[in-house]
Write a protein that holds these residues in place. Structure first.
Motif, PDB file in Angstrom:
ATOM      1  N   GLU A   1     -18.026  -7.501 -74.275  1.00 62.82           N
ATOM      2  CA  GLU A   1     -17.913  -8.051 -75.597  1.00 62.82           C
ATOM      3  C   GLU A   1     -18.782  -7.415 -76.910  1.00 62.82           C
ATOM      4  OE1 GLU A   1     -18.368 -12.655 -75.600  1.00 62.82           O
ATOM      5  OE2 GLU A   1     -17.489 -12.625 -73.503  1.00 62.82           O
TER       6      GLU A   1
ATOM      7  N   PHE B   1      -8.519  -3.014 -66.700  1.00 56.29           N
ATOM      8  CA  PHE B   1      -8.146  -4.600 -66.777  1.00 56.29           C
ATOM      9  C   PHE B   1      -9.197  -5.484 -66.768  1.00 56.29           C
ATOM     10  CE2 PHE B   1      -8.219  -2.935 -62.234  1.00 56.29           C
ATOM     11  CZ  PHE B   1      -9.434  -3.806 -61.972  1.00 56.29           C
TER      12      PHE B   1
ATOM     13  N   GLU C   1     -10.139  -7.844 -69.863  1.00 54.57           N
ATOM     14  CA  GLU C   1      -9.315  -8.499 -70.459  1.00 54.57           C
ATOM     15  C   GLU C   1      -9.991  -9.887 -71.013  1.00 54.57           C
ATOM     16  OE1 GLU C   1      -6.350  -9.837 -67.195  1.00 54.57           O
ATOM     17  OE2 GLU C   1      -6.572 -11.812 -67.838  1.00 54.57           O
ATOM     18  N   GLY C   2     -10.936 -10.270 -70.448  1.00 54.46           N
ATOM     19  CA  GLY C   2     -11.616 -11.432 -71.009  1.00 54.46           C
ATOM     20  C   GLY C   2     -12.438 -11.336 -72.357  1.00 54.46           C
TER      21      GLY C   2
ATOM     22  N   LYS D   1     -11.515 -12.589 -76.224  1.00 51.70           N
ATOM     23  CA  LYS D   1     -12.476 -13.195 -77.040  1.00 51.70           C
ATOM     24  C   LYS D   1     -12.662 -12.700 -78.257  1.00 51.70           C
ATOM     25  CE  LYS D   1     -15.938 -16.054 -74.136  1.00 51.70           C
ATOM     26  NZ  LYS D   1     -16.701 -15.721 -73.002  1.00 51.70           N
TER      27      LYS D   1
ATOM     28  N   MET E   1      -5.573  -9.144 -62.538  1.00 52.01           N
ATOM     29  CA  MET E   1      -5.661  -7.951 -61.721  1.00 52.01           C
ATOM     30  C   MET E   1      -7.437  -7.800 -61.241  1.00 52.01           C
ATOM     31  SD  MET E   1      -4.119  -4.848 -61.679  1.00 52.01           S
ATOM     32  CE  MET E   1      -3.252  -4.249 -63.037  1.00 52.01           C
TER      33      MET E   1
ATOM     34  N   PHE F   1     -11.633 -18.729 -64.592  1.00 51.80           N
ATOM     35  CA  PHE F   1     -12.865 -19.302 -65.384  1.00 51.80           C
ATOM     36  C   PHE F   1     -13.187 -20.719 -65.331  1.00 51.80           C
ATOM     37  CE2 PHE F   1     -11.270 -15.801 -67.857  1.00 51.80           C
ATOM     38  CZ  PHE F   1     -12.440 -15.102 -68.170  1.00 51.80           C
TER      39      PHE F   1
END
Lengths: 332, 367
Positions: A71, A90, A93-94, A98, B175, B181
């Motif tokens: 991030e 991959f 992704e998170g 965000k 993946m 979460f």
């Protein structure tokens, strides 16, 4: 909350100002493997470097060291007005889901995963389709009708490679035997050529005479061991046919470099669009590499079978099961 | 651990000598930077500015420091018992499993302030459990703790990869090897959110309440080591095992207890990245913090206060180093590893480089 909204507004105003100045500032954030991983990340770098060479436009890149930096890196680049920002891997992704909403005027791109946001384009590859062709080629080139697969780290993505390969092999000869090994369960499994070589040797001892690897740096050991034994290997990600000419049957190339290059080109021309972009056989996003190093190995029969399988997959006549869709493989 | 011949004043032993080692390490690193063709002062400025110059940088420095305080304390308490716990990495990794199981199981029901204490217990329990077997093997069978803890790091890595790929993975569509979460209400607020009303801006940094837990753990460890009978037994064992046994210290029991505390502290490191930052359990989240803890404990001379300061230094190097990679594309992230390596070399391996000279200056007055 108000603070952050104001901040985002201020930042996007800055970003918009940058766009008016017509300054094109692309950036790449690599995954933990780093820029020179001889595989996936390096392929992205190659695409960006080619873009720089062709257009003279500088790009910035960043190699993260831990998950918390994902991030941090994305929002830093976005704040400094970089766009498009390509996240390779991959695992981003998170972070992309965000950070992207905070910078609505910045173009984000994620490779190997899907983030459904109005300013993100997702690039995914159909590795199972390319691996299917590798399976077809492997069984046809094999005299023993026993072929091997050496994976890197045991994760879903690599099982996707393996599953496509097995399907191709079984479709070509239902009696074909496929030996599968994963190198390990940690990140070190991507960079262990010695173990890769040992796994290939043990598969050859059981009769395999063609071994496909999807193991990053570990695969160099696989190809070396196979070449030393006078058998055939199949490379992955990049064209590895030239590593041991005459002993690499072909390579299942995944054109991350083309994807990065095209993304930069489109963004520069103002033609960048968000959304899902799937690169399969039809788009030449995955393919078997053919060049002067392996032309003696690819007989007419093999070439015809590969071409037929490719046509079949593209037309939908052959359905290659994607391991990722249900975390299972129909054949072993 | 051998004691210096001459007893030096406290501030020399814990302040001056580490400082000299640090200056030497940075001087050598500066030379390397100069060879690459960058200005060392410029680089130092970027590192310090990146680590302490603005809110988000400070937050990241504190975030990394939190990890290193936990793992540093873990190694330190084992050092006091004369044990070399190299398994901090694996214990932290398994500690993460404890945090994740608590959070995954209870996050639909509990708010964060009820869940966090349970997560602390889960982390400590799982970390301690992972240290227990090597501890028993050392205490009862004499299997060397260095070997067994290293091997347990590998077992932890394999176990976690299996769990995160096959068992705890939310399945199709995801993946990356990791859990789902955690529920947003179950994740404690970050320091940036807590401090924002007071006008402190930590930006998007992931520093969180785990820092407070780390500082409390440091205080607790100090009390334990220097104010309790168990602490005395641990230190006696570390100074001279046969003398301690002669004095009636139950050696095997103290070894196991010291390692349990060590494992629990290492396990608690997982709170910071897993519960505090990512909000889920990811593959290989410790990222080498367990090994950095060894350097932190060496540098902090196994004293809780020293560990905090050394952790802050390494936090600064991590955050300042990434700032450097941003600002100076010619300096790769490997440069940071080099600087860290030099700090470890000078403050760990070459610890006695300056000691004789310093001792000559200060010892006569002390004597």
């Amino acid at each position: 909350m108000i603070r952050s909204t104001l901040f985002a507004a201020a930042v996007s105003a800055l970003a918009a100002g940058g766009a008016f100045a017509a300054e094109f500032k692309p950036a790449i954030v690599y995954d933990l493997g780093g820029r020179n991983d001889k595989s996936f990340n390096e392929s992205a770098y190659t695409g960006a470097a080619k873009f720089k060479e062709d257009t003279g436009v500088e790009f910035r890149d960043f190699e993260i060291q831990n998950d918390s930096q994902r991030e941090q890196a994305l929002s830093r680049f976005a704040r400094q007005g970089f766009s498009p920002i390509i996240s390779v891997g991959f695992s981003h992704e998170g972070a992309v889901s965000k950070v992207a909403p905070q910078f609505p005027d910045t173009q984000f791109v994620i490779v190997d995963s899907v983030v459904d946001l109005p300013n993100v384009s997702s690039i995914v590859f159909k590795e199972h389709e390319g691996s299917y062709l590798a399976g077809v080629a492997a069984v046809l080139a094999s005299e023993t009708k026993k072929v091997g697969f050496v994976g890197g780290m045991d994760i879903a993505l690599i099982r996707k490679f393996a599953c496509g390969y097995v399907q191709g092999a079984k479709a070509t000869d239902p009696k074909a035997e496929i030996f599968q090994n994963m190198t390990g369960t940690t990140g070190a499994a991507w960079a262990d050529p010695v173990r890769g070589g040992e796994l290939a040797k043990s598969q050859m001892a059981r009769g395999a005479d063609v071994v496909y690897h999807a193991a990053g740096g570990t695969g160099e050991g696989v190809l070396q061991a196979v070449a030393d034994a006078g058998k055939l290997g199949i490379g992955v990600d990049k064209n590895q046919n030239d590593l041991h000419p005459g002993h690499v049957l072909t390579s299942m190339v995944k054109r991350v470099d083309t994807a990065v290059y095209d993304t930069f080109k489109q963004a520069q021309a103002g033609e960048w669009r968000p959304g899902l972009k799937v690169f399969g056989l039809a788009e030449d996003g995955v393919a078997l590499a053919m060049d002067e190093n392996n032309q003696a190995l690819i007989t007419e029969e093999i070439a015809a079978a590969i071409a037929a399988a490719r046509e079949g997959v593209i037309s939908g006549e052959i359905q290659v099961h994607d391991y990722m869709s249900d975390s299972a493989c129909p054949v072993q | 651990m051998s004691q210096p011949a001459a007893k030096l004043p406290f501030w020399v032993d814990f302040g001056l000598i580490p400082l000299l080692n640090l200056v030497a390490a940075f001087a050598v690193a500066g030379l390397v930077v100069a060879v690459i063709g960058e200005n060392p002062l410029d680089v130092a400025r970027i590192i310090i500015y990146g680590a302490f110059g603005y809110g988000e940088g400070v937050g990241f420095t504190l975030f990394y420091a939190t990890n290193f305080i936990f793992t540093g304390l873990a190694v330190a308490v084992a050092f006091h018992a004369g044990l070399f716990n190299i398994g901090g990495e694996g214990q932290a990794y398994i500690g993460g499993l404890g945090v994740a199981l608590v959070a995954l199981g209870l996050d639909p029901y509990l708010p964060w302030w009820l869940l966090a204490p349970l997560a602390v217990i889960g982390a400590a329990l799982f970390g301690a459990l992972w240290a227990y077997i090597p501890a028993v093997l050392q205490a009862k069978r004499g299997s060397h703790i260095v070997i067994t803890t290293i091997m347990f790091n590998f077992i932890a890595a394999s176990l976690m990869a299996y769990l995160l790929v096959d068992v705890l993975n939310p399945g199709a569509g995801s993946m990356s090897p990791g859990t789902r979460f955690f529920n947003a209400e179950a994740v404690p607020p970050r320091l940036s959110e807590i401090l924002a009303p007071f006008g402190v801006d930590l930006g998007g940094s992931p520093a969180n309440l785990s820092l407070i837990v780390a500082l409390l753990a440091a205080l607790g460890l100090w009390l334990l080591l220097w104010r309790t009978r168990l602490g005395y037994e641990i230190r006696a064992l570390g100074h001279n095992a046969s003398a301690a046994a002669y004095a009636g210290v139950p050696i095997a029991r103290v070894i196991v207890i010291a390692m349990l505390i060590s494992g629990a502290l290492a396990g608690m490191m997982a709170l910071n990245p897993v519960l505090g930052d990512q909000g889920r359990l990811l593959l290989e989240f410790p990222g080498g913090a367990g090994f950095v803890g060894i350097a932190v404990a060496l540098m902090g001379r196994s004293h809780p206060l020293g560990v905090i300061l050394a952790a802050l230094l390494f936090g600064m190097l991590y955050q300042g180093g990434s700032e450097l990679a941003f600002e100076k594309p010619s300096i790769s992230r490997d440069m940071l590893i080099l600087i860290q390596g030099l700090v470890i070399l000078f403050s760990g391996a070459l610890e006695n480089l300056f000691r004789p000279a310093v001792a000559r200056i200060f010892a006569p007055r002390a004597a």
